[in-house]
Design a protein around this motif. Structure first.
Motif, PDB file in Angstrom:
ATOM      1  N   PHE A 127      -3.597 -37.827   7.422  1.00  0.00           N
ATOM      2  CA  PHE A 127      -2.952 -36.810   6.617  1.00  0.00           C
ATOM      3  C   PHE A 127      -3.024 -35.491   7.385  1.00  0.00           C
ATOM      4  O   PHE A 127      -3.805 -34.606   7.072  1.00  0.00           O
ATOM      5  CB  PHE A 127      -3.635 -36.690   5.260  1.00  0.00           C
ATOM      6  N   ARG A 167      -1.530 -29.152   5.248  1.00  0.00           N
ATOM      7  CA  ARG A 167      -0.823 -28.383   4.219  1.00  0.00           C
ATOM      8  C   ARG A 167       0.688 -28.498   4.387  1.00  0.00           C
ATOM      9  O   ARG A 167       1.426 -28.617   3.398  1.00  0.00           O
ATOM     10  CB  ARG A 167      -1.268 -26.925   4.278  1.00  0.00           C
ATOM     11  N   ASN A 195       1.700 -31.885   3.157  1.00  0.00           N
ATOM     12  CA  ASN A 195       1.664 -31.934   1.702  1.00  0.00           C
ATOM     13  C   ASN A 195       2.881 -31.240   1.091  1.00  0.00           C
ATOM     14  O   ASN A 195       3.479 -31.722   0.133  1.00  0.00           O
ATOM     15  CB  ASN A 195       0.384 -31.273   1.190  1.00  0.00           C
ATOM     16  N   ARG A 247      -1.995 -41.369  -1.530  1.00  0.00           N
ATOM     17  CA  ARG A 247      -2.486 -41.324  -0.151  1.00  0.00           C
ATOM     18  C   ARG A 247      -3.491 -42.460   0.028  1.00  0.00           C
ATOM     19  O   ARG A 247      -4.522 -42.488  -0.630  1.00  0.00           O
ATOM     20  CB  ARG A 247      -3.136 -39.971   0.140  1.00  0.00           C
ATOM     21  N   ARG A 285      -6.333 -36.774  -3.580  1.00  0.00           N
ATOM     22  CA  ARG A 285      -5.249 -35.810  -3.718  1.00  0.00           C
ATOM     23  C   ARG A 285      -5.309 -34.829  -2.557  1.00  0.00           C
ATOM     24  O   ARG A 285      -6.265 -34.793  -1.781  1.00  0.00           O
ATOM     25  CB  ARG A 285      -5.384 -35.063  -5.053  1.00  0.00           C
ATOM     26  N   HIS A 286      -4.287 -33.980  -2.470  1.00  0.00           N
ATOM     27  CA  HIS A 286      -4.208 -33.095  -1.306  1.00  0.00           C
ATOM     28  C   HIS A 286      -5.371 -32.101  -1.265  1.00  0.00           C
ATOM     29  O   HIS A 286      -5.768 -31.644  -0.191  1.00  0.00           O
ATOM     30  CB  HIS A 286      -2.858 -32.373  -1.272  1.00  0.00           C
ATOM     31  N   GLU A 342      -7.493 -31.390   2.145  1.00  0.00           N
ATOM     32  CA  GLU A 342      -7.629 -30.055   2.733  1.00  0.00           C
ATOM     33  C   GLU A 342      -9.087 -29.638   2.835  1.00  0.00           C
ATOM     34  O   GLU A 342      -9.496 -29.010   3.825  1.00  0.00           O
ATOM     35  CB  GLU A 342      -6.822 -29.053   1.901  1.00  0.00           C
TER      36      GLU A 342
END
Length: 514
Positions: free
Chosen positions: A177, A185, A188, A202, A462-463, A467
């Motif tokens: 990712f 980012r 995403n 993901r 989740r994103h 991050e």
């Protein structure tokens, strides 16, 4: 017994929330991008067949392959057939295969060709009518991240990303990712600009492994462990993912990425979060994610990264009785490559539960054996009413969760050696999944694909988690990038560079020998 009949006695993908009934996906289909890749051939296609064989897919399930190949539907069917025969975990049943294969379609094209995606949209619509998919589609992007933007734009332009009525459209993306926080980012923004956040899955296949999920059961279903799962009793935690293979022809992907980005940023930090998180309100996705995000937000790096990290690169050596080449001799790897094939890092967690407890993460290729494990090592007893000779072979208590390959849990504790004298020595008590349960554990991709089709997201980061993980790793990568020296060579078949052992010795500790 009918080949598609499922009983609660043998189905490992039961729904524990519904009186042990099987979790069966409703009407749906999947579009698979990247059908020519190893992942699709070795994992995804066999997992789809295994789900069908267990009776967990709807009778009208459809699978559409998309690739730059001049194939007809039957050619694609032969590709899937060969993959299933070679890699499926359940027995081959002709009746199951025939029903599944009736839903196979193939669309030739390239990612930047609008006409190909228009044809794909027509194919999906036809399958809705012919197979009764209900307009429900999952788009599996088993492709390089550089192509995500193009494919997502085409899915949006062609209307494939937009569901009609009560139907759903979901997208599945594989790691990596991104390669740092900035790119994560950007990635995403691209994906969630086309699909709603709750429709983006993901994949981290480690989270689909039965043993990883059992970590939650171990901690929160047993009064025995949770009271000592904190800084009052735990000395340190080691999380290891060791591989006994080299890069295996993946130089195009691996060189420039390295062990830390490939494994620590996703797999190992996810294992850390599950090991260290507080008890969630429930195992619903939002509650699990909230606790994992709290842990990742509290992780901090030591100030001196020269003493808290190690990196290495495998050199020629012997493995499994065979002589093997070093990383710099692998095809496609530059002779001056500074990509690490071994990475270790010490992390700390600023929370009441874990203050002062170091977490050591390590991963590497061409190591002594293939193993992934989480070792929670406890402090020594504050007082031992024995003389020194009685306990000189006594180490520290430990709970070791083996994620692969021999899934299970080992406990290490002291016991008296039989005899007239008092002598205490370490012994182990072992629990193995294969010995304790008659039903086989599902392959990780079986569980994860089924979760996607059911819209059940607890095992998918989740994103925010992605991050946070990059925020932890980016300073390490920046520190290594400034170093003038190449990664330290280590012998293939060993356990990594000397600098990794030295990192532990500074703290008065040693790496576990799996």
């Amino acid at each position: 017994m009918s080949p598609t009949r499922v009983t609660q006695d043998h189905n490992p993908l039961r729904d524990p929330r519904d009186k042990r009934l099987p979790r069966i996906a409703g009407p749906c289909g999947m579009v698979l991008f990247g059908v020519t890749g190893d992942l699709a051939r070795k994992k995804l296609m066999p997992a789809i067949y295994d789900l069908a064989n267990r009776g967990l897919l709807p009778p009208g399930f459809s699978l559409v392959g998309f690739a730059r190949r001049d194939w007809a539907d039957q050619d694609f069917g032969k590709i899937v057939y060969d993959a299933v025969k070679a890699h499926a975990r359940t027995p081959f049943r002709e009746s199951v295969w025939r029903n599944l294969a009736e839903g196979f379609r193939f669309v030739p094209g390239t990612f930047d060709d609008p006409n190909s995606f228009d044809l794909l949209a027509e194919t999906v619509k036809l399958l809705e009518d012919e197979r009764g998919t209900g307009g429900n589609q999952a788009f599996y992007l088993s492709i390089p991240p550089g192509s995500f933007s193009t494919v997502c734009e085409q899915l949006e332009r062609s209307g494939l990303s937009r569901p009609e009525g009560d139907s759903w459209r979901r997208v599945v993306i594989e790691k990596p990712f991104g390669h740092d926080l900035k790119s994560a980012r950007e990635l995403n923004d691209i994906v969630e600009g086309v699909f709603p956040a709750d429709s983006v899955f993901r994949i981290d296949h480690y989270l689909g492994k039965e043993t990883v999920q059992n970590l939650l059961a171990l901690r929160f279903a047993n009064q025995l462990f949770e009271p000592v799962w904190n800084a009052n009793y735990v000395d340190h935690v080691q999380i290891t993912m060791a591989e006994d293979i080299g890069i295996g022809g993946r130089a195009g992907y691996y060189d420039g990425i390295g062990a830390a980005r490939d494994v620590i940023q996703n797999h190992l930090l996810q294992l850390l979060a599950l090991t260290a998180m507080e008890e969630p309100v429930s195992f619903a996705a939002e509650h699990l994610r909230a606790e994992k995000e709290k842990v990742l937000s509290a992780v901090r790096l030591p100030k001196d990264l020269s003493k808290a990290t190690a990196r290495g690169q495998y050199a020629p050596g012997w493995q499994g009785g065979e002589e093997v080449i070093g990383y710099l001799d692998e095809e496609g790897v530059a002779k001056d490559s500074r990509t690490e094939t071994y990475a270790a890092v010490k992390l700390e967690i600023d929370s009441r539960r874990w203050a002062g407890v170091p977490f050591y993460l390590r991963t590497g290729k061409r190591l002594g054996k293939r193993v992934t494990e989480i070792a929670v090592v406890f402090k020594k007893a504050p007082h031992l009413p024995f003389n020194d000779t009685a306990t000189e072979e006594l180490g520290q208590n430990a709970i070791v969760i083996r994620v692969q390959p021999d899934e299970g849990i080992t406990m290490r504790f002291g016991a008296k050696v039989p005899g007239a004298q008092m002598e205490v020595r370490d012994v182990t008590m072992d629990f193995g999944y294969g010995r304790a349960f008659t039903e086989s554990s599902p392959e990780a991709y079986e569980r994860l694909i089924l979760d996607v089709l059911l819209g059940d997201p607890p095992l998918f980061p989740r994103h925010e988690e992605v991050e946070l993980s990059w925020q932890i790793l980016d300073p390490v990568e920046a520190f290594w990038a400034k170093q003038k020296t190449a990664p330290e060579p280590y012998l293939s078949g060993g356990w990594g560079p000397d600098s990794a052992d030295e990192m532990m010795r500074r703290d008065g500790r040693v790496w576990r020998m799996p």
